[in-house]
Design a protein around this motif. Structure first.
Motif, PDB file in Angstrom:
ATOM      1  N   CYS A   1      -0.941  10.431  -9.090  1.00  0.00           N
ATOM      2  CA  CYS A   1      -0.661   8.953  -8.373  1.00  0.00           C
ATOM      3  C   CYS A   1       0.548   9.077  -7.776  1.00  0.00           C
TER       4      CYS A   1
ATOM      5  N   ASN B   1       1.236  -0.861  -0.367  1.00  0.00           N
ATOM      6  CA  ASN B   1      -0.092   0.113  -0.683  1.00  0.00           C
ATOM      7  C   ASN B   1       0.860   1.550  -0.455  1.00  0.00           C
TER       8      ASN B   1
ATOM      9  N   ASN C   1      -1.991  -3.940  -2.429  1.00  0.00           N
ATOM     10  CA  ASN C   1      -1.094  -4.122  -3.299  1.00  0.00           C
ATOM     11  C   ASN C   1       0.691  -4.058  -2.430  1.00  0.00           C
TER      12      ASN C   1
ATOM     13  N   THR D   1       4.214   1.690  -9.807  1.00  0.00           N
ATOM     14  CA  THR D   1       3.267   1.152 -10.010  1.00  0.00           C
ATOM     15  C   THR D   1       1.488   2.571  -9.936  1.00  0.00           C
ATOM     16  N   HIS D   2       2.379   2.980  -9.496  1.00  0.00           N
ATOM     17  CA  HIS D   2       1.505   4.895  -8.946  1.00  0.00           C
ATOM     18  C   HIS D   2       0.130   4.837 -10.974  1.00  0.00           C
TER      19      HIS D   2
ATOM     20  N   GLU E   1       4.085  -2.624  -3.132  1.00  0.00           N
ATOM     21  CA  GLU E   1       5.064  -1.529  -3.197  1.00  0.00           C
ATOM     22  C   GLU E   1       6.322  -1.591  -3.975  1.00  0.00           C
TER      23      GLU E   1
ATOM     24  N   ASN F   1      -0.478   4.393  -1.477  1.00  0.00           N
ATOM     25  CA  ASN F   1      -0.512   5.323  -2.250  1.00  0.00           C
ATOM     26  C   ASN F   1      -1.316   6.037  -2.099  1.00  0.00           C
TER      27      ASN F   1
ATOM     28  N   TRP G   1      -7.637   2.413 -11.854  1.00  0.00           N
ATOM     29  CA  TRP G   1      -9.041   2.875 -11.181  1.00  0.00           C
ATOM     30  C   TRP G   1      -9.397   3.557 -12.127  1.00  0.00           C
TER      31      TRP G   1
ATOM     32  N   GLU H   1      -1.694   2.101 -11.066  1.00  0.00           N
ATOM     33  CA  GLU H   1      -2.467   1.949 -10.086  1.00  0.00           C
ATOM     34  C   GLU H   1      -3.840   2.769 -10.745  1.00  0.00           C
TER      35      GLU H   1
ATOM     36  N   ILE I   1      -7.951   0.511  -4.259  1.00  0.00           N
ATOM     37  CA  ILE I   1      -7.960   0.265  -5.093  1.00  0.00           C
ATOM     38  C   ILE I   1      -7.534  -1.175  -5.304  1.00  0.00           C
TER      39      ILE I   1
ATOM     40  N   ASP J   1      -4.203   3.589  -3.184  1.00  0.00           N
ATOM     41  CA  ASP J   1      -3.999   1.975  -3.207  1.00  0.00           C
ATOM     42  C   ASP J   1      -4.949   0.825  -2.849  1.00  0.00           C
TER      43      ASP J   1
END
Length: 457
Positions: free
Chosen positions: A234, A118, A262, A177-178, A264, A120, A185, A181, A258, A255
């Motif tokens: 993000c 996680n 998750n 990841t950003h 990271e 974010n 989304w 993600e 989302i 996140d």
């Protein structure tokens, strides 16, 4: 730059302590082949395991004398590891994977350690938030119902399109990841985030896009939003909470909402480094494991001390209150709307530090979904890449040595005798789609927006 400096006597004393403390297990572990190391990081709270391993002396316990250097951006950081200026670094999970498959810079980068889960969030400008709010259901107390889906943003993006205006958003790096993600989304809400076409020389990621995503370094996100260059972004912490404190934007979703828990960041080193310095690799992994465990110990009881360390300008350099907003188990959305999110930052529990093959495969599926991988690949290809990059074998050696020395308990780790490196199918995604890392192509078929089997931009 952060470096341990001491006079000769203290160095001798430290070296003697190392010999005394580790002599019983030296034969099994081996002394570090390289003792002086330089690690890189970006100014984000999830670099915390490196800072804590340094500040709490966990690196020195392993006979490692570490210099820590903040890097200007993710590319500079990756290049530093590849050219040997850095021995290892806090990395985006997608970086070792992309380097291995040759997307961008080609290099053999591995990770023996996953740094966190996680951490974010997605933030929009005040102007966009005011328009989104009318599309979001309210709780009895008048606050918005969470999680907020991109469905609430879709009418605004469509209005921009109708008026011929681009809807610009920021993310930190094409293989971050950003990026994935934010795309996840948006797509779950029916907003197309665009395709890549590297085989055509197009790495913009904006082909067919309704929302135009581009790279902005994490610390520059709030200023870029305030300037009106982007309408949302993000990023990792503390740069979502910074927007709240500055009064320039509103985080609308984390996140964690989302994709619950998750993966990271990772700690990345070259394959060459791991082969040339195997004992050093095990020992730096041990230090990072201990640091991650410290960060989550006592039900996050050590977090205030960690926040104080991270607020130092040598590390993240944001105000204590900004970092504490998420690191101590809360998250503030709209100003004054602070909610309990105890797992916003997870560093050790839920096997957060174990480098699961299925985590690597998820990133690869998103690279394929958005065209960074141009052609179809069989399931076996996804697994082969994951096996090259993610190294639970190194992690297990480090963890088992900590167990054998009674520094940590076996119950803190996966059951290594039965662990295959794949998480059970994961169900906690914002769109309700289930992810099974053993079947990447079946997973890709489930998305309405994204490349399908046989498709190529």
């Amino acid at each position: 730059m952060i470096k341990r400096i001491g006079h000769a006597f203290s160095m001798v004393l430290t070296a003697f302590s190392f010999i005394v403390c580790t002599s019983i297990h030296a034969e099994e572990l081996g002394y570090p082949e390289k003792e002086e190391l330089t690690f890189g990081f970006i100014k984000l709270t999830d670099m915390a395991p490196i800072a804590i391993a340094y500040e709490k002396g966990f690196f020195e316990d392993e006979g490692l004398y570490v210099t820590i250097e903040a890097q200007a951006n993710w590319k500079v950081l990756l290049d530093g590891v590849i050219d040997g200026r850095l021995d290892g670094a806090h990395m985006l999970a997608g970086q070792p994977i992309a380097a291995t498959i040759g997307y961008g810079t080609k290099a053999n980068i591995i990770t023996p350690f996953s740094m966190d889960l996680n951490g974010n969030g997605i933030t929009v400008s005040n102007e966009i938030w005011e328009q989104m709010k009318v599309n979001i259901p309210k709780q009895a107390d008048g606050r918005p119902v969470h999680p907020i889906k991109a469905d609430a943003l879709k009418p605004i993006v469509e209005k921009f399109q109708d008026e011929g205006k681009p809807f610009n958003m920021g993310m930190v790096f094409p293989v971050s990841t950003h990026n994935y993600e934010l795309r996840y989304w948006l797509a779950a809400g029916g907003i197309h985030p665009g395709f890549y076409a590297p085989h055509k020389g197009d790495t913009s990621g904006q082909i067919d896009a309704q929302a135009l995503l581009s790279v902005t370094p994490p610390p520059q996100m709030p200023a870029t939003l305030e300037a009106g260059t982007i309408y949302g972004y993000c990023v990792g912490e503390p740069w979502n909470q910074q927007a709240v404190f500055k009064g320039i934007g509103v985080p609308v979703v984390t996140d964690y909402e989302i994709w619950k828990d998750n993966p990271e960041k990772v700690f990345g080193i070259t394959q060459e480094f791991s082969e040339k310095y195997p004992n050093t690799t095990i020992r730096l992994t041990r230090a990072l494991i201990r640091a991650a465990e410290w960060l989550d110990a006592n039900e996050n009881g050590n977090r205030p001390e960690a926040v104080k360390i991270l607020s130092d300008s040598r590390y993240v350099g944001a105000d204590y209150e900004v970092i504490a907003n998420s690191m101590t188990g809360t998250f503030e959305y709209e100003k004054g709307d602070k909610r309990a999110v105890p797992d916003f930052n997870v560093f050790f529990r839920y096997n957060a530090t174990y480098p699961y093959y299925s985590d690597a495969i998820w990133y690869l599926t998103q690279m394929r979904r958005w065209g960074q991988i141009s052609d179809d690949k069989p399931d076996s290809w996804y697994k082969d890449v994951a096996f090259k990059v993610y190294r639970p074998d190194i992690y297990q050696k480090a963890a088992q040595s900590l167990i054998d020395e009674k520094i940590m308990d076996a119950s803190a780790f996966p059951d290594f005798t039965n662990e295959d490196g794949f998480r059970s199918p994961q169900t906690h995604f914002i769109d309700g789609i289930v992810y099974d890392g053993t079947k990447p192509n079946d997973y890709l078929k489930k998305f309405e927006i994204g490349l399908k089997a046989g498709e190529k931009i």
